[in-house]
Design a protein around this motif. Structure first.
Motif, PDB file in Angstrom:
ATOM      1  N   UNK A 160     -32.906  -9.114  41.993  1.00  0.00           N
ATOM      2  CA  UNK A 160     -32.428  -7.771  41.708  1.00  0.00           C
ATOM      3  C   UNK A 160     -33.615  -6.843  41.901  1.00  0.00           C
ATOM      4  N   UNK A 161     -33.358  -5.556  41.829  1.00  0.00           N
ATOM      5  CA  UNK A 161     -34.468  -4.628  41.939  1.00  0.00           C
ATOM      6  C   UNK A 161     -34.181  -3.418  41.073  1.00  0.00           C
ATOM      7  N   UNK A 162     -35.129  -3.099  40.215  1.00  0.00           N
ATOM      8  CA  UNK A 162     -34.929  -1.995  39.284  1.00  0.00           C
ATOM      9  C   UNK A 162     -35.455  -0.704  39.901  1.00  0.00           C
ATOM     10  N   UNK A 163     -34.611   0.288  39.899  1.00  0.00           N
ATOM     11  CA  UNK A 163     -34.927   1.541  40.584  1.00  0.00           C
ATOM     12  C   UNK A 163     -34.585   2.720  39.688  1.00  0.00           C
ATOM     13  N   UNK A 164     -35.569   3.554  39.410  1.00  0.00           N
ATOM     14  CA  UNK A 164     -35.321   4.781  38.647  1.00  0.00           C
ATOM     15  C   UNK A 164     -35.693   5.949  39.561  1.00  0.00           C
ATOM     16  N   UNK A 165     -34.692   6.490  40.270  1.00  0.00           N
ATOM     17  CA  UNK A 165     -35.003   7.522  41.262  1.00  0.00           C
ATOM     18  C   UNK A 165     -35.794   8.698  40.667  1.00  0.00           C
ATOM     19  N   UNK A 166     -35.448   9.112  39.448  1.00  0.00           N
ATOM     20  CA  UNK A 166     -36.110  10.280  38.883  1.00  0.00           C
ATOM     21  C   UNK A 166     -37.601  10.048  38.706  1.00  0.00           C
ATOM     22  N   UNK A 167     -37.989   8.804  38.471  1.00  0.00           N
ATOM     23  CA  UNK A 167     -39.402   8.493  38.260  1.00  0.00           C
ATOM     24  C   UNK A 167     -40.069   8.027  39.555  1.00  0.00           C
ATOM     25  N   UNK A 168     -39.294   7.902  40.630  1.00  0.00           N
ATOM     26  CA  UNK A 168     -39.820   7.457  41.928  1.00  0.00           C
ATOM     27  C   UNK A 168     -40.455   6.070  41.819  1.00  0.00           C
ATOM     28  N   UNK A 169     -39.883   5.195  40.995  1.00  0.00           N
ATOM     29  CA  UNK A 169     -40.416   3.840  40.889  1.00  0.00           C
ATOM     30  C   UNK A 169     -39.327   2.813  41.154  1.00  0.00           C
ATOM     31  N   UNK A 170     -39.737   1.679  41.693  1.00  0.00           N
ATOM     32  CA  UNK A 170     -38.796   0.646  42.097  1.00  0.00           C
ATOM     33  C   UNK A 170     -39.556  -0.667  42.187  1.00  0.00           C
ATOM     34  N   UNK A 171     -38.984  -1.736  41.676  1.00  0.00           N
ATOM     35  CA  UNK A 171     -39.665  -3.035  41.766  1.00  0.00           C
ATOM     36  C   UNK A 171     -38.649  -4.159  41.687  1.00  0.00           C
ATOM     37  N   UNK A 172     -38.876  -5.217  42.463  1.00  0.00           N
ATOM     38  CA  UNK A 172     -37.978  -6.366  42.459  1.00  0.00           C
ATOM     39  C   UNK A 172     -38.037  -7.116  41.136  1.00  0.00           C
ATOM     40  N   UNK A 173     -36.895  -7.686  40.735  1.00  0.00           N
ATOM     41  CA  UNK A 173     -36.856  -8.612  39.606  1.00  0.00           C
ATOM     42  C   UNK A 173     -36.570  -9.972  40.223  1.00  0.00           C
ATOM     43  N   UNK A 174     -37.492 -10.906  40.046  1.00  0.00           N
ATOM     44  CA  UNK A 174     -37.438 -12.180  40.753  1.00  0.00           C
ATOM     45  C   UNK A 174     -37.211 -13.302  39.753  1.00  0.00           C
ATOM     46  N   UNK A 175     -36.245 -14.201  40.035  1.00  0.00           N
ATOM     47  CA  UNK A 175     -36.053 -15.321  39.104  1.00  0.00           C
ATOM     48  C   UNK A 175     -37.316 -16.170  39.045  1.00  0.00           C
ATOM     49  N   UNK A 176     -37.702 -16.577  37.835  1.00  0.00           N
ATOM     50  CA  UNK A 176     -38.829 -17.492  37.707  1.00  0.00           C
ATOM     51  C   UNK A 176     -40.199 -16.847  37.765  1.00  0.00           C
TER      52      UNK A 176
END
Ligand code: HEC
Ligand SMILES: [Cu+2]
Length: 392
Positions: A160-176
């Motif tokens: 999955x990938x968490x994205x907060x457009x208002x904060x201009x940040x995004x990062x993958x969520x990786x199992x394990x």
């Protein structure tokens, strides 16, 4: 530490006046968002300037030198050292500056400050769980204003990938494995942006999954709720302690909506990905383990270990909520399930007190002091300890 380059650039006062307007929503919602936007506009205007320069020169030359009767082609020079050096070196410096600014911005985004407040994130098909240092789990991301917040994220199933457009940040969520992300909210979220992208109407900044993760991907959303100075700590303590006089079934209904059960289970009798909750409490049903009666034990098992008994006609696709729903939450969901069978109407407890108290919550006073053992960030105290290392 962070934002150094942008804060010290002598160009900033001039540039910020030029770039004061913004085409983006929620501009300035977060410390880095301002820097990201600033660099984005700087690069955009550099491109616009070169576009005008190059296309302008081309159009001018075409107008002046195009082939037409009575005009002979003129002799063109082969070489001009000064000109060639100039148009290589000058843009070279611009490109190097873009690299430098981008690299420094990247380092800022990748390196959370030491004193950041830590919240754990569990991504799962198809919802988010935000786990606070005191053990509270929420379906929305609540953060204090003007405080660096570090998210330590992992996934229970796929990418999955968490994205907060208002904060201009995004990062993958990786199992394990754990990935991190940090931001510092500097603006309260709008009341309710009215875009209907989420089932919560509380207002707040949008938070999306931005890595396609299957059927429910587009509903894997949450809100970022920014708490004004001094209100986050009290909110967190209150979130841990449920009022004894609230209705267990109503608490269950709100969890049913907030924790994503509603994506697969209806309450009106229509069957979706999973069986409807309506009117089945106390009935006999066929499962992969034979005929069973839907009672508390079966419901609890279905939530914590959905594969144990799979209802006939359905696929075993429900994710386990082991570790993500606490005992009191499971109890509330069971009360809600019970309340959906009209036969139980009138026999249900109206309050937790009538139900024998909130499970796992001795007295309100005790639970409160428990909850306050975790540090609550105070924007004024910059040296607040960052505790809880999930890798430990
Ligand atoms: C991704 C879809 C999905 C989500 C989300 C989901 N479930 Fe399920 N659930 C199912 C499916 C499919 C079944 C039937 C198969 C099985 O028993 O595992 C089921 C079965 C159940 C059952 C057994 C019900 C019965 O009538 O046999 C219960 C109870 C249940 N879910 C509760 C929940 C709760 C509570 C949540 C939210 C915390 C939830 N589910 C979230 C898909 C889902
Ligand atoms: Cu996802």
């Amino acid at each position: 530490m962070h934002g150094s380059m942008f804060e010290t650039s002598p160009l900033l006062p001039l540039a910020s006046r030029l770039f004061e307007f913004s085409w983006f929503r929620d501009s300035g919602a977060d410390k880095q968002a301002a820097q990201v936007d600033w660099l984005f506009y700087a690069i955009l205007w550099i491109c616009v300037a070169f576009f005008v320069l190059i296309i302008g020169a081309m159009v001018a030359f075409v107008a002046r030198y195009y082939a037409r009767p009575g005009h002979n082609a003129e002799h063109t020079p082969h070489h001009n050292n000064t000109l060639e050096a100039a148009w290589s070196i000058f843009p070279g410096f611009i490109v190097l500056w873009i690299f430098g600014a981008g690299f420094i911005g990247y380092l800022d985004l990748r390196n959370p400050p030491e004193n950041a407040y830590e919240i754990q994130v569990i991504a799962k098909k198809w919802n988010w769980s935000f786990v606070y240092p005191n053990g509270h789990i929420d379906a929305d991301l609540h953060v204090p204003i003007d405080t660096p917040v570090k998210l330590v994220m992992s996934s229970d199933d796929v990418l999955h990938s968490l994205y907060i457009p208002a904060f201009r940040v995004k990062m993958d969520c990786v199992p394990g494995r754990y990935s991190t992300l940090w931001f510092e909210a500097s603006k309260l979220a709008p009341e309710d942006d009215g875009d209907d992208v989420n089932w919560t109407d509380e207002g707040g900044f949008d938070l999306f999954c931005t890595e396609y993760c299957g059927q429910g991907h587009s509903s894997m959303m949450a809100k970022v709720i920014v708490h004004p100075s001094g209100t986050f700590g009290p909110w967190l303590e209150k979130a841990m302690v449920w009022p004894e006089d609230e209705s267990p079934a109503a608490r269950g209904e709100s969890l049913y909506k907030k924790r994503g059960c509603s994506q697969c289970h209806s309450v009106d009798g229509t069957s979706g990905t999973g069986p409807s909750f309506k009117g089945t409490y106390g009935t006999q049903q066929l499962t992969s383990a034979g005929e069973i009666k839907i009672d508390e034990n079966y419901l609890r098992e279905s939530i914590l270990n959905p594969m144990a008994k799979i209802r006939d006609g359905y696929k075993g696709v429900m994710p386990s909520y082991q570790g993500q729903l606490k005992d009191n939450e499971i109890a509330a969901l069971i009360w809600f399930h019970k309340s959906l069978n009209p036969e139980n109407a009138g026999t249900l407890p109206a309050t937790w007190t009538e139900a024998g108290g909130v499970p796992g919550q001795e007295t309100q006073g005790e639970a409160t002091s428990d909850a306050s053992t975790a540090p609550v960030p105070d924007p004024a105290a910059t040296d607040a300890p960052a505790d809880t290392d999930p890798k430990a």
